[in-house]
Write a protein that holds these residues in place. Sequence first.
Motif, mmCIF file in Angstrom:
data_model
loop_
_atom_site.group_PDB
_atom_site.id
_atom_site.type_symbol
_atom_site.label_atom_id
_atom_site.label_comp_id
_atom_site.label_asym_id
_atom_site.label_seq_id
_atom_site.Cartn_x
_atom_site.Cartn_y
_atom_site.Cartn_z
ATOM 1 N N ALA A 184 0.829 -1.206 0.000
ATOM 2 C CA ALA A 184 0.000 0.000 0.000
ATOM 3 C C ALA A 184 0.864 1.257 0.000
ATOM 4 C CB ALA A 184 -0.928 -0.004 1.213
ATOM 5 N N SER A 185 1.937 1.237 0.763
ATOM 6 C CA SER A 185 2.828 2.401 0.832
ATOM 7 C C SER A 185 3.475 2.673 -0.524
ATOM 8 C CB SER A 185 3.899 2.166 1.900
ATOM 9 O OG SER A 185 4.763 3.267 1.994
ATOM 10 N N LEU A 186 3.889 1.608 -1.219
ATOM 11 C CA LEU A 186 4.514 1.781 -2.530
ATOM 12 C C LEU A 186 3.503 2.286 -3.559
ATOM 13 C CD1 LEU A 186 7.381 1.321 -3.684
ATOM 14 C CD2 LEU A 186 6.494 -0.786 -4.686
ATOM 15 N N LYS A 187 2.289 1.754 -3.517
ATOM 16 C CA LYS A 187 1.253 2.220 -4.435
ATOM 17 C C LYS A 187 0.972 3.712 -4.209
ATOM 18 C CE LYS A 187 -1.281 -2.177 -4.961
ATOM 19 N NZ LYS A 187 -1.431 -2.313 -6.411
ATOM 20 N N ARG A 188 0.963 4.125 -2.956
ATOM 21 C CA ARG A 188 0.732 5.536 -2.620
ATOM 22 C C ARG A 188 1.804 6.412 -3.264
ATOM 23 N NH1 ARG A 188 0.999 4.901 2.621
ATOM 24 N NH2 ARG A 188 -1.023 3.861 2.635
#
Length: 258
Positions: A184-188
């Motif tokens: 999720a952090s990378l997608k953000r």
Amino acid sequence: MILERVRQNGSATIQELADEIHASPSTIRRDLDQLTEEGYLERTHGGVLLVPPLRSTFEREPSLDAQLQHNQKIAIGQVAAQRLNPRDSVIFDSSSTVLEAARAAVLRDIPLTAVTNNLESALVCSQCPSWRVIMPGGTIRPTTRSMVGEPGEAFLKTIHVDVCLIGAYAVTGRLLTDATIEVASLKRAMIQSARRTLLLVDSSKFQAPAFSTFCEIQDIDEVITDDGIAPEHLAALRAFSVKVTVVPVNANGSASMS
């Protein structure tokens, strides 16, 4: 094949699966035991039921996930690839639907700069001589062939791409979620690096939220999904004033032009 067969009908008997897949009942039983142990199926007397992954941190094994809604993913990917213009810079995330978009874009043979955290997508993109392929780096997640964490996230904060093609584990109302904090952090970071973000999700992804939110639907410029989407989910998307493209899907997995 077993998961997709059960998904289409909701349930199946061992004999039905054996006849369709051309395998012995004993082989089918062993496969079903493994899928049941991993949380995909629920055994019944003489057969199985598909179990929706309601656990918020449940992650499908990537090769199995790619089998589900495969024709829909191919069709969505074909439409998404048409959104790309020559000399665009494009982020391809690690989702199976985005991988199909990468495959379709390679067939167009237009010059692109591709950024991806997925090893399989990088290999697909490298088949096109006119593409410049960049991998941000990071730690490879076991069994997923994708990288998360540093230095990839820091790198993404330094670039400015034209388009981000991204998937989601679940779309729930306005929330887009993934089963892990790291993904999720990378997608953000990918979304924040892009001028335009296209969400590629098949119709099965409209479900209860996964563990970690990475953005809201208002952060998306266009949603591309298939014609299996429930009317209430389609209405909810359009209520947020986001562009929605619904792709009719042929049996062979191509987008219907009718």
